[in-house]
Design a protein around this motif. Structure first.
Motif, short mmCIF file in Angstrom:
data_model
loop_
_atom_site.label_atom_id
_atom_site.label_comp_id
_atom_site.label_asym_id
_atom_site.label_seq_id
_atom_site.Cartn_x
_atom_site.Cartn_y
_atom_site.Cartn_z
N ALA A 212 -17.71 33.41 -66.91
CA ALA A 212 -17.91 33.04 -65.48
C ALA A 212 -18.21 31.41 -65.55
CB ALA A 212 -18.44 33.67 -64.45
N PRO A 213 -17.92 30.39 -64.99
CA PRO A 213 -18.24 29.10 -64.70
C PRO A 213 -19.55 28.89 -64.05
CG PRO A 213 -16.26 28.99 -63.99
CD PRO A 213 -16.34 30.44 -64.26
N GLY A 214 -19.64 30.12 -63.05
CA GLY A 214 -20.79 29.83 -62.20
C GLY A 214 -21.13 31.06 -61.29
N LEU A 215 -22.09 30.93 -60.61
CA LEU A 215 -22.48 32.31 -59.77
C LEU A 215 -21.38 32.99 -58.96
CD1 LEU A 215 -24.97 34.24 -59.41
CD2 LEU A 215 -25.62 32.52 -57.47
N HIS A 216 -20.63 32.02 -58.31
CA HIS A 216 -19.65 32.75 -57.29
C HIS A 216 -18.31 32.78 -58.11
CE1 HIS A 216 -22.35 33.22 -53.79
NE2 HIS A 216 -22.68 31.95 -54.30
N ALA A 217 -18.28 32.36 -59.40
CA ALA A 217 -16.95 32.69 -60.15
C ALA A 217 -16.77 33.79 -60.63
CB ALA A 217 -17.12 31.42 -61.14
N THR A 218 -15.74 34.08 -61.03
CA THR A 218 -15.15 35.39 -61.96
C THR A 218 -14.96 35.00 -63.43
OG1 THR A 218 -13.92 35.77 -59.78
CG2 THR A 218 -13.62 36.96 -61.73
N SER A 219 -15.32 35.88 -64.23
CA SER A 219 -14.97 35.75 -65.78
C SER A 219 -13.47 36.52 -65.87
CB SER A 219 -16.01 36.54 -66.63
OG SER A 219 -16.00 37.64 -66.17
N LEU A 220 -12.74 35.60 -66.68
CA LEU A 220 -11.42 36.41 -67.13
C LEU A 220 -11.40 37.26 -68.46
CD1 LEU A 220 -9.25 33.05 -66.75
CD2 LEU A 220 -9.46 34.95 -65.06
N ARG A 221 -10.83 38.51 -68.12
CA ARG A 221 -10.94 39.48 -69.55
C ARG A 221 -9.79 39.79 -69.77
NH1 ARG A 221 -14.90 41.25 -66.09
NH2 ARG A 221 -13.49 42.95 -65.39
N ASP A 222 -9.42 39.31 -71.14
CA ASP A 222 -7.97 40.02 -72.04
C ASP A 222 -6.98 39.75 -71.20
OD1 ASP A 222 -9.36 40.45 -74.21
OD2 ASP A 222 -9.82 42.54 -73.83
N VAL A 223 -6.85 38.43 -70.57
CA VAL A 223 -5.63 38.37 -69.72
C VAL A 223 -4.48 37.97 -70.64
CG1 VAL A 223 -4.52 36.60 -67.95
CG2 VAL A 223 -6.92 37.43 -67.83
N THR A 224 -3.50 38.64 -70.57
CA THR A 224 -2.29 38.48 -71.37
C THR A 224 -1.07 38.54 -70.37
OG1 THR A 224 -3.18 39.62 -73.17
CG2 THR A 224 -0.75 39.72 -73.01
N LEU A 225 -0.08 37.50 -70.61
CA LEU A 225 1.17 37.19 -69.83
C LEU A 225 2.20 36.50 -70.74
CD1 LEU A 225 1.37 34.43 -68.49
CD2 LEU A 225 -0.33 35.26 -66.83
N GLY A 226 3.18 36.45 -70.16
CA GLY A 226 4.02 35.46 -70.81
C GLY A 226 5.50 35.39 -69.65
N VAL A 227 5.83 33.97 -69.76
CA VAL A 227 7.01 33.88 -68.75
C VAL A 227 7.86 33.01 -69.71
CG1 VAL A 227 7.37 32.82 -66.51
CG2 VAL A 227 4.86 33.09 -67.11
N SER A 228 9.44 33.45 -69.44
CA SER A 228 10.48 32.98 -70.03
C SER A 228 11.01 32.12 -69.27
CB SER A 228 11.30 34.14 -70.40
OG SER A 228 10.76 34.94 -71.27
#
Lengths: 533, 363
Positions: free
Chosen positions: A279-295
């Motif tokens: 998370a970049p700051g106090l009120h921010a959210t950390s990203l965890r293992d985000v996986t996706l694909g768009v064709s």
């Protein structure tokens, strides 16, 4: 929007029973042509924790600000013990015993705990007496605070305690809590719940604003549900399932998926592979293992309630935040995690951020300068470092014509356009670049219906020409209208994408609240809740 | 009742021009009251301050010679301030530029043969030294997040003491009877005069060209666009792929370089040698000039001339009317305050709105 009445919703309006501590009746609040609250009724009784549920944009914040005197309602009245009261400012609300704990803290980092509390107290409360009262509150409610610690050294939970102590020192009869657990760890949240229960037992009323269904089911016996500025239901959350609450929040009418012929799906053009970011700051959210694909030819919708990592996900996709692992982000097969936004644009990607004013566009600059803003890296708008202002004006004019942007004057400042017209300009600027990959965050947020339809059609047309499109949106109607498949972002983790035709808005709504999975088969909702946490 | 400022949806170009002019008129009126309170006729004071300096050849040249370094420094500072970066240390960069360029002048003293390269070398050395000196706060900010306001300001005193040491030590004229000053520069190390027998030197041309160049850079180049976007909308600037760190270094180099150039122009032009004091506070006054000119180079040129005029006029008022020099400084401060105040009214409507502490139950 077609909305079927929800079966368990009683008709809104004053209910029989004892006089409520606070009541709000027929509250209407308009901002220009936008109606944020539309005839809202709410009764809060002493000794209850009353939940106010709804998606972002449902009108919760507006209602809460009216109760705290930050906004004046266009129509409707607020009552205290049956008497109509005026709340022109928060001072008046505080005098009536209304206290508020904001989601975002207003604390001075370099002052101590005691100094921060003294700042908002009447002057006659001296330092010693104040310290004693802080200590007493700490013992009474389990709100342990060290008065001499500077705020910058405190955790989010401790900072919230300061806000709560500030509020309790005024001995409020009603405490409004705006998403109080959004910045807390699970352990800190437990402490908070214990304290809230104690406040309730003392006979105070609490208005608990949240979209976390499990919390609401645990704490509250009465809930009012808002959708689109209207009360759509009132219930006892403990008698409901997370599924039925989610259904009330997001609307139960399932629209038919139209307007999108299954295009020819090409090769994968955008890929995230186990993207993890702190998370970049106090009120921010950390990203965890985000996986996706768009064709190519595909539109992937990312649903979710604001603050669950949308901004962080967008920044990681655009390159405004670099990924620690270059391979975690790929555009047309190229590893771009370590590259900046312009390098990604040169690979054929384009981005539309959520915030029009100040992020996608510089409001004080002209439309032609704003055309330059994102297009100078890829369009012939500069020569030897000199701006080709004529070419920039031409580009702006082409966007304005193609997207029917209404404006005053030949090349006005972006900030003078209405929200919908500026959004059309910003979206048009990117789509005219014919990107192979388009990432667009909240494409029609706060935009009128005609402009929203125009933007959605343009996005669908672009995908039909072979682009891979990722749409992040809180508007489920929008996602079901344009997206071929939908995944849900909750607390920084992304669910597996499922085809839009094979899921329902209830299933998506459950995931948005942090429970359940997206498959349409009915499933025991209480089990889904426990499995999520 | 309270006053609310409501932003104007469109800025009127007429108001933009009118507001500083009205601010100037208001400053003159208030200054007139102060002068009258000091027992001097406001009419006489007006003539001494604003008419006499414009009616004599020598004083017109003095105005140009004072306005040139102010315009040069302020133009450089405009790049910084436009990008919301606060270089307060132009005075120090001016001194270091004068010192470095002046050192070239001292080192080449008495050199025979081909000497045409000396003056350009001095100007380049002064510019580079000013830019390098400004890199200290810029790098500290980019690398460590140190406030550039504090570091750039404190480095002014370092620069002044360095110059003081150099002219008392290594660069002192050995034949100068121990006076703290360097040798006088050779003619090849002096800026040429524009007219025979007058004081106006080529430095004013340098300043004018810098203003023209800065106008073009800000309005017509990608770099100027970057400076403007970073200042107006930092998030939009990141969206445009502009790097905060690179821009910070660039605008500090520009403002430091401009101040250093102004320093060596002053040393090689007016002064002709190194001495403990080479600036009557140009680097600080230029901050006022930059804001009076609303951070646009043409506006800065006008503001520099106005400030130079009041300074020369103030010297005249000191001699002829026995008015204190502080009055001039007070007037310059008043003018800045009024111009910035008038700017608020050009950008906002003022509206009276009802409301205040009330909120008792009404029934």
């Amino acid at each position: 929007m077609a909305t079927a009445p929800f079966p368990s919703a009683p008709p809104p309006g004053p209910r029989p029973g004892p006089t409520p501590l606070f009541g709000a009746y027929g509250i209407v609040k308009r901002f220009g042509s936008f109606t944020a609250n539309d005839g809202v009724d709410l009764e809060i009784r002493a000794g209850e924790i009353h939940a106010l549920l709804g998606e972002n944009g449902a009108g919760k914040s507006t209602l809460m600000k009216i109760l705290y005197g930050l906004l004046e309602p266009t129509e409707g009245v607020v009552t205290h013990k049956g008497d109509i009261v005026q709340l022109p400012n928060p001072e008046a609300a505080r005098r009536l015993g209304i206290g508020m704990v904001f989601q975002h803290f207003s604390l001075c980092e370099n002052l101590t705990v005691a100094e921060n509390i003294a700042l908002v107290m009447p002057k006659d409360l001296s330092g010693r007496a104040l310290a004693d009262r802080i200590a007493k509150l700490g013992i009474d409610y389990g709100l342990h605070l060290e008065p001499d610690r500077p705020v910058w050294s405190l955790s989010a939970g401790e900072r919230q305690r300061i806000e709560i102590v500030r509020c309790l020192l005024q001995d409020p009869s009603l405490v409004i809590l705006d998403e109080p657990t959004s910045v807390l760890t699970p352990g800190e949240a437990e402490v908070l719940f214990t304290m809230l229960e104690r406040l309730r037992a003392e006979g105070r009323a609490l208005l608990y604003i949240s979209h976390r269904l499990d919390e609401v089911r645990r704490l509250c016996v009465r809930a009012t549900i808002l959708r689109g500025g209207k009360v759509v239901g009132a219930c006892n959350p403990q008698e409901e399932t997370a599924r039925s609450l989610a259904a009330m929040m997001v609307g139960s009418a399932v629209r038919e998926v139209t307007g999108r012929a299954a295009g020819t799906v090409g090769a994968e053009r955008l890929r995230l592979d186990r993207l993890t970011l702190p998370a970049p700051g106090l009120h921010a959210t950390s990203l965890r293992d985000v996986t996706l694909g768009v064709s190519g030819g595909e539109i992937l919708g990312i649903a979710g309630i604001a603050g669950n990592g949308q901004a962080e996900l967008f920044a990681a996709l655009s390159g405004e935040t670099r990924a620690p692992d270059p391979d975690a982000v790929r555009i047309d097969g190229a590893a771009v995690g370590a590259l900046g936004i312009n390098a990604r644009r040169r690979l054929g990607a384009a981005f539309v951020p959520e915030e029009r004013n100040g992020h996608a566009a510089a409001p004080l600059m002209s439309l032609s300068e704003n055309a330059l803003l994102s297009r100078y890296p890829t369009a012939p708008l500069t020569r030897f470092g000199l701006l080709r202002l004529g070419a920039a004006r031409d580009l702006a004019r082409r966007v304005i014509e193609a997207f029917d942007v209404r404006k005053a004057g030949p090349d006005p400042a972006a900030g003078t356009l209405s929200g919908g017209n500026l959004q059309k300009f910003v979206v048009g600027r990117e789509i005219l670049a014919e990107p192979g990959v388009l990432v667009i965050n909240q494409p029609t947020w706060g935009v009128d219906a005609a402009a929203a339809a125009h933007i959605r059609q343009a996005v669908i047309d672009l995908s039909a020409r072979g682009a891979a499109i990722l749409v992040i949106s809180q508007d489920l109607d929008e996602l079901f209208e344009i997206a071929g498949s939908i995944a849900v972002l909750h607390d920084g983790t992304l669910s597996t994408a499922v085809p839009a035709g094979e899921t329902t808005r209830e299933a998506i709504g459950l995931l948005m609240g942090g429970s359940g999975d997206a498959s349409a088969e009915p499933r025991d909702a209480s089990k889904a809740v426990t499995h999520a946490h | 009742m309270r006053l609310d400022l409501v932003p104007r949806t469109r800025r009127s170009p007429v108001l933009d021009i009118l507001s500083p002019a009205l601010a100037f008129v208001a400053a003159v009126l208030i200054g007139g009251i102060a002068v009258a309170a000091l027992g001097v006729s406001p009419g006489d004071a007006f003539v001494t301050y604003f008419v006499t300096p414009l009616s004599e050849v020598w004083s017109l040249q003095e105005i140009a010679l004072k306005a040139a370094p102010l315009a040069l420094i302020a133009t450089g500072l405009a790049f910084c301030y436009r990008a919301n970066l606060w270089n307060i240390g132009a005075e120090g960069q001016f001194v270091v530029g004068g010192l470095a360029g002046g050192w070239v002048g001292v080192a080449t003293h008495g050199m025979g043969g081909f000497t045409l390269w000396i003056l350009p070398a001095m100007l380049i050395a002064g510019t580079l030294a000013g830019a390098a000196y400004a890199m200290i706060p810029a790098v500290l900010k980019v690398r460590l997040g140190v406030s550039e306001i504090l570091t750039s300001l404190m480095l002014v005193y370092v620069a002044q003491l360095l110059l003081d040491y150099m002219v008392r030590g290594p660069l002192r004229d050995p034949a100068g009877y121990n006076f703290p000053q360097s040798v006088g520069f050779d003619p090849a190390a002096r800026l040429p005069y524009l007219m025979e027998g007058e004081t106006l030197h080529a430095g004013v041309v340098v300043a004018f060209l810098a203003v023209v160049l800065a106008t073009v850079v800000l309005a017509r180049t990608l770099f100027g666009f970057e400076v403007r976007v970073v200042g107006a909308s930092p998030r939009a600037a990141r969206f445009a792929g502009f790097s905060d760190a690179r821009l910070t270094l660039a605008v500090f180099a520009i403002s430091g370089g401009a101040a250093g150039l102004a320093g060596i122009v002053e040393v090689a032009g007016k002064i002709g040698q190194l001495q403990p004091e080479i600036s009557p506070g140009y680097g600080f006054t230029a901050i006022i000039v930059a804001f009076l000119g609303r951070l646009s180079p043409p506006g800065i040129l006008i503001a520099a001339i106005v400030i130079a005029l009041t300074t020369i006029g103030g010297e005249g008022a000191q001699i002829d009317l026995k008015l204190p020099l502080d009055l001039t400084r007070a007037f310059q401060g008043l003018l800045l305050g009024l111009v910035l105040g008038a700017d608020v009214f050009a950008g906002y409507h003022v509206r009276l709105v009802p409301g205040g502490p009330s909120g008792r139950p009404v029934s």
